[in-house]
Design a protein around this motif. Structure first.
Motif, mmCIF file in Angstrom:
data_model
loop_
_atom_site.group_PDB
_atom_site.id
_atom_site.type_symbol
_atom_site.label_atom_id
_atom_site.label_comp_id
_atom_site.label_asym_id
_atom_site.label_seq_id
_atom_site.Cartn_x
_atom_site.Cartn_y
_atom_site.Cartn_z
ATOM 1 N N THR A 1 12.817 20.337 31.943
ATOM 2 C CA THR A 1 13.634 20.560 30.744
ATOM 3 C C THR A 1 15.124 20.632 31.070
ATOM 4 O O THR A 1 15.958 20.344 30.217
ATOM 5 N N SER A 2 15.447 20.990 32.318
ATOM 6 C CA SER A 2 16.854 21.037 32.743
ATOM 7 C C SER A 2 17.396 19.655 33.093
ATOM 8 O O SER A 2 18.603 19.490 33.290
ATOM 9 N N ASN A 3 16.469 18.681 33.206
ATOM 10 C CA ASN A 3 16.822 17.310 33.623
ATOM 11 C C ASN A 3 17.308 17.236 35.069
ATOM 12 O O ASN A 3 17.901 16.231 35.472
ATOM 13 N N HIS A 4 17.030 18.263 35.860
ATOM 14 C CA HIS A 4 17.437 18.222 37.258
ATOM 15 C C HIS A 4 16.698 17.127 38.030
ATOM 16 O O HIS A 4 17.181 16.657 39.063
ATOM 17 N N TYR A 5 15.549 16.721 37.520
ATOM 18 C CA TYR A 5 14.782 15.663 38.178
ATOM 19 C C TYR A 5 15.503 14.318 38.141
ATOM 20 O O TYR A 5 15.168 13.405 38.897
ATOM 21 N N GLU B 1 2.293 17.900 31.311
ATOM 22 C CA GLU B 1 3.212 16.904 30.756
ATOM 23 C C GLU B 1 4.384 16.674 31.702
ATOM 24 O O GLU B 1 4.839 15.534 31.897
ATOM 25 N N GLY B 2 4.880 17.755 32.294
ATOM 26 C CA GLY B 2 6.009 17.650 33.212
ATOM 27 C C GLY B 2 5.694 16.835 34.440
ATOM 28 O O GLY B 2 6.513 16.016 34.892
ATOM 29 N N MET B 3 4.512 17.021 34.994
ATOM 30 C CA MET B 3 4.120 16.244 36.168
ATOM 31 C C MET B 3 4.038 14.757 35.843
ATOM 32 O O MET B 3 4.389 13.906 36.677
ATOM 33 N N GLU B 4 3.612 14.425 34.642
ATOM 34 C CA GLU B 4 3.569 13.023 34.222
ATOM 35 C C GLU B 4 4.983 12.453 34.105
ATOM 36 O O GLU B 4 5.246 11.310 34.503
ATOM 37 N N ALA C 1 9.360 9.135 36.481
ATOM 38 C CA ALA C 1 10.764 9.114 36.908
ATOM 39 C C ALA C 1 10.899 8.881 38.412
ATOM 40 O O ALA C 1 12.006 8.981 38.961
ATOM 41 N N ASN C 2 9.770 8.575 39.066
ATOM 42 C CA ASN C 2 9.755 8.286 40.501
ATOM 43 C C ASN C 2 10.188 9.466 41.363
ATOM 44 O O ASN C 2 10.789 9.295 42.433
ATOM 45 N N VAL C 3 9.901 10.682 40.872
ATOM 46 C CA VAL C 3 10.114 11.873 41.696
ATOM 47 C C VAL C 3 8.933 11.980 42.648
ATOM 48 O O VAL C 3 7.770 11.921 42.240
ATOM 49 N N GLN C 4 9.222 12.129 43.934
ATOM 50 C CA GLN C 4 8.170 12.209 44.938
ATOM 51 C C GLN C 4 7.722 13.663 45.115
ATOM 52 O O GLN C 4 8.546 14.575 45.152
ATOM 53 N N ILE C 5 6.415 13.857 45.197
ATOM 54 C CA ILE C 5 5.828 15.194 45.296
ATOM 55 C C ILE C 5 5.199 15.379 46.670
ATOM 56 O O ILE C 5 4.522 14.481 47.184
#
Length: 333
Positions: A225-229, A286-289, A294-298
């Motif tokens: 929600t902060s858009n830090h991703y 929903e956030g993980m999706e 957004a191509n964030v690597q986990i």
């Protein structure tokens, strides 16, 4: 500069208006036959915690037949967590939602909830929070004019960074990591080898963009929600702490309520907890999706080196007999 002065002035005007509105409301409550509780918090309206507060708002309206109503001020409209807690103490605002870390600055016993790897999992955490230990913490805040009503799920906090994963504590060396303005959070990052950098949450996005800091730590919904991703593409799920949120009512307001009104408010808070947990889990999924798209690597690291590096925090807290008693109760749950 002028914009900052303007925003500061407008915030003060809003707070003053709120105080006057409260005073006006109480003075005419016999005519309107209802009381309005001002509820301020710092999260966006899309956040699952805000949705939990909406559930409380609805439940209170139903239980009281409209005699008690909640007016919500989200997005930090009335100030930071600390500023709003201070407004509760003087009676200008009735309620808020803050991190337990923020409460620890006012009611020291809350510090125990920030201990890294204190809880084995979320089930263990809520057994504690909804049992005798949680009740003691909530009611203990009354000594500082801040009575807790319930705990909300705030998930687990993990590191997200601009460049590379935090696979082991060694990967934090030389990195400036934004933390809450909380001494335990500062100690944790420093013990892990990083450079803890306390900073207001609202300043963090720009600080990441400009590489003032190398990363931060938070739960999935807040990361999204902060858009830090958008700027941090590496998320390490080390889950170093599970610091819950706390719904707090100022005792200045609480003491104006009769027994029936207090029961309505407490029941509405308790009812909202059940729904907030569901909202939280849905938002995490929903956030993980969103992060995946957004191509964030986990990365899921081995937690044992992190636990070993931070155990001195627990050892230090255990030197305080009161804290040791609470920690022992938590471990035995």
């Amino acid at each position: 500069m002028y914009m900052q002065v303007y925003k500061s002035l407008m915030r003060k005007i809003v707070v003053v208006f709120g105080v006057l509105a409260c005073l006006g409301l109480y003075s005419c409550s016999e005519i309107t036959d209802h009381k309005t509780l001002f509820f301020a918090h710092s999260l966006p309206v899309t956040h699952p915690v805000h949705k939990g507060i909406l559930a409380m708002q609805e439940a209170l309206h139903k239980k009281s037949g409209g005699k008690l109503q909640i007016k919500i001020f989200p997005d930090g409209q009335l100030g930071t967590e600390r500023e709003v807690l201070e407004l509760l103490q003087i009676g200008s605002v009735a309620m808020t939602k803050v991190s337990a870390a923020s409460m620890s600055s006012f009611s020291p016993e809350y510090r125990v909830l920030g201990v890294p790897y204190l809880f084995r999992d979320s089930e263990h955490m809520f057994r504690v929070l909804e049992g005798p230990v949680g009740k003691e913490l909530l009611e203990g805040g009354s000594e500082y004019l801040l009575r807790g009503l319930c705990f909300y799920d705030a998930g687990s906090r993990s590191f997200y960074t601009l460049d590379g994963f935090i696979k082991t504590p060694e990967d934090l060396k030389g990195k400036k990591i934004r933390v809450m303005n909380d001494q335990m959070a500062v100690n944790m990052v420093n013990d892990l080898g990083g450079s803890a950098t306390p900073m207001a949450y609202g300043e963090l996005y720009t600080a990441l963009q400009q590489r003032v800091v190398d990363g931060a730590e938070n739960n999935v919904p807040s990361f999204v929600t902060s858009n830090h991703y958008e700027v941090c593409k590496f998320y390490t799920l080390d889950q170093h702490s599970m610091v819950p949120d706390v719904v707090v009512v100022g005792t200045k307001f609480w003491d104006t309520l009769n027994d029936e009104e207090k029961a309505w408010l407490q029941d509405a808070a308790d009812d909202s907890v059940k729904k907030q947990k569901i909202y939280w889990q849905e938002t995490v999924e929903e956030g993980m999706e969103i992060l995946e798209k957004a191509n964030v690597q986990i990365y899921n690291p081995d937690k044992s080196p992190f636990i070993e590096k931070t155990k001195s925090i627990l050892e230090e807290l255990n030197k305080d007999p009161k804290m040791k008693k609470i920690i022992d109760q938590i471990n035995n749950q």
